[in-house]
Write a protein that holds these residues in place. Structure first.
Motif, mmCIF file in Angstrom:
data_model
loop_
_atom_site.group_PDB
_atom_site.id
_atom_site.type_symbol
_atom_site.label_atom_id
_atom_site.label_comp_id
_atom_site.label_asym_id
_atom_site.label_seq_id
_atom_site.Cartn_x
_atom_site.Cartn_y
_atom_site.Cartn_z
ATOM 1 N N ALA A 23 -4.367 -6.262 26.491
ATOM 2 C CA ALA A 23 -5.417 -6.599 25.534
ATOM 3 C C ALA A 23 -6.480 -5.520 25.507
ATOM 4 O O ALA A 23 -6.872 -4.987 26.547
ATOM 5 N N ALA A 24 -6.970 -5.235 24.319
ATOM 6 C CA ALA A 24 -8.048 -4.262 24.167
ATOM 7 C C ALA A 24 -9.400 -4.947 24.384
ATOM 8 O O ALA A 24 -9.581 -6.111 24.034
ATOM 9 N N SER A 25 -10.330 -4.197 24.961
ATOM 10 C CA SER A 25 -11.650 -4.759 25.258
ATOM 11 C C SER A 25 -12.461 -5.021 23.994
ATOM 12 O O SER A 25 -13.404 -5.799 24.010
ATOM 13 N N ARG A 26 -12.093 -4.328 22.930
ATOM 14 C CA ARG A 26 -12.714 -4.586 21.632
ATOM 15 C C ARG A 26 -11.723 -4.196 20.555
ATOM 16 O O ARG A 26 -10.730 -3.518 20.833
ATOM 17 N N ARG A 27 -12.004 -4.613 19.359
ATOM 18 C CA ARG A 27 -11.097 -4.332 18.259
ATOM 19 C C ARG A 27 -11.014 -2.826 18.023
ATOM 20 O O ARG A 27 -12.036 -2.138 17.999
ATOM 21 N N ILE A 28 -9.808 -2.338 17.875
ATOM 22 C CA ILE A 28 -9.574 -0.918 17.580
ATOM 23 C C ILE A 28 -9.142 -0.811 16.125
ATOM 24 O O ILE A 28 -8.128 -1.383 15.728
ATOM 25 N N LEU A 29 -9.923 -0.093 15.344
ATOM 26 C CA LEU A 29 -9.585 0.068 13.933
ATOM 27 C C LEU A 29 -8.483 1.105 13.764
ATOM 28 O O LEU A 29 -8.457 2.120 14.455
ATOM 29 N N GLY A 30 -7.592 0.849 12.856
ATOM 30 C CA GLY A 30 -6.593 1.850 12.511
ATOM 31 C C GLY A 30 -5.387 1.893 13.425
ATOM 32 O O GLY A 30 -4.642 2.877 13.408
ATOM 33 N N ILE A 31 -5.183 0.832 14.208
ATOM 34 C CA ILE A 31 -3.996 0.825 15.072
ATOM 35 C C ILE A 31 -2.741 0.866 14.212
ATOM 36 O O ILE A 31 -2.588 0.071 13.276
ATOM 37 N N ASN A 32 -1.839 1.777 14.505
ATOM 38 C CA ASN A 32 -0.584 1.808 13.765
ATOM 39 C C ASN A 32 0.631 1.560 14.638
ATOM 40 O O ASN A 32 1.723 1.301 14.133
ATOM 41 N N ALA A 33 0.446 1.646 15.936
ATOM 42 C CA ALA A 33 1.579 1.380 16.826
ATOM 43 C C ALA A 33 1.076 0.986 18.201
ATOM 44 O O ALA A 33 0.007 1.422 18.636
ATOM 45 N N MET A 34 1.873 0.167 18.847
ATOM 46 C CA MET A 34 1.606 -0.211 20.232
ATOM 47 C C MET A 34 2.900 -0.035 21.010
ATOM 48 O O MET A 34 3.995 -0.160 20.437
ATOM 49 N N GLY A 35 2.763 0.259 22.278
ATOM 50 C CA GLY A 35 3.976 0.480 23.038
ATOM 51 C C GLY A 35 3.798 0.266 24.521
ATOM 52 O O GLY A 35 2.677 0.105 25.012
ATOM 53 N N TRP A 36 4.935 0.242 25.202
ATOM 54 C CA TRP A 36 4.980 0.149 26.654
ATOM 55 C C TRP A 36 5.763 1.331 27.203
ATOM 56 O O TRP A 36 6.822 1.701 26.659
ATOM 57 N N TYR A 94 2.802 0.840 31.723
ATOM 58 C CA TYR A 94 1.562 1.183 31.023
ATOM 59 C C TYR A 94 1.687 0.789 29.554
ATOM 60 O O TYR A 94 2.723 1.029 28.927
ATOM 61 N N CYS A 95 0.616 0.243 29.008
ATOM 62 C CA CYS A 95 0.616 0.009 27.569
ATOM 63 C C CYS A 95 -0.169 1.123 26.888
ATOM 64 O O CYS A 95 -1.009 1.781 27.499
ATOM 65 N N ARG A 96 0.133 1.305 25.635
ATOM 66 C CA ARG A 96 -0.569 2.290 24.824
ATOM 67 C C ARG A 96 -0.756 1.725 23.433
ATOM 68 O O ARG A 96 0.167 1.148 22.855
ATOM 69 N N GLN A 97 -1.952 1.897 22.898
ATOM 70 C CA GLN A 97 -2.249 1.530 21.522
ATOM 71 C C GLN A 97 -2.719 2.779 20.801
ATOM 72 O O GLN A 97 -3.585 3.499 21.322
ATOM 73 N N SER A 98 -2.144 3.042 19.636
ATOM 74 C CA SER A 98 -2.341 4.332 18.974
ATOM 75 C C SER A 98 -2.878 4.186 17.562
ATOM 76 O O SER A 98 -2.447 3.308 16.804
ATOM 77 N N THR A 99 -3.806 5.087 17.232
ATOM 78 C CA THR A 99 -4.212 5.294 15.851
ATOM 79 C C THR A 99 -3.670 6.654 15.426
ATOM 80 O O THR A 99 -2.991 7.327 16.205
ATOM 81 N N SER A 100 -3.998 7.076 14.246
ATOM 82 C CA SER A 100 -3.539 8.386 13.787
ATOM 83 C C SER A 100 -4.247 9.517 14.526
ATOM 84 O O SER A 100 -3.801 10.660 14.501
#
Length: 115
Positions: A23-36, A94-100
């Motif tokens: 879970a992210a500590s706050r909203r992340i704008l522009g997320i296009n992918a999440m991964g492990w 590890y998780c990763r959340q990505s924007t552009s």
């Protein structure tokens, strides 16, 4: 500063199941992918699974049919359901959340599978 907090790791016997959350500590704008990803001792970090905003998924061959990635876009949370765990799945996940423009990483959670 956004933080990703992982949970759900632990010790399990071979054949068992675990569910990881990130879970992210706050909203992340522009997320296009999440991964492990995962990293076993003495090995390089490897991709396990990804999911796009549209729901398209990718799995490493080693986990296909056993792991399922899912996400809750409203909560900026990504999950990894793991079944039929094997000792070779032992690693720090590890998780990763990505924007552009950015990749955000979690601190990692240990998964240990005993034989």
């Amino acid at each position: 500063q956004v933080q990703l907090v992982e949970s759900g790791g632990g010790l399990v016997q071979a054949g068992g199941s675990l569910r990881l959350s990130c879970a992210a500590s706050r909203r992340i704008l522009g997320i296009n992918a999440m991964g492990w990803f995962r990293q076993a001792p003495g090995k390089q970090r490897e991709l396990v699974a990804t999911i796009t905003t549209g729901g398209s998924t990718y799995y490493a061959d080693s986990v296909k049919g056993r792991f399922t990635i899912s996400r809750d876009n409203t909560k900026n949370t990504v999950y990894l359901q793991m079944h039929s765990l094997k000792p070779e799945d032992t690693a720090v996940y590890y998780c990763r959340q990505s924007t552009s423009l950015n990749h955000f990483w979690g601190q990692g959670t240990q998964v240990t599978v005993s034989s």
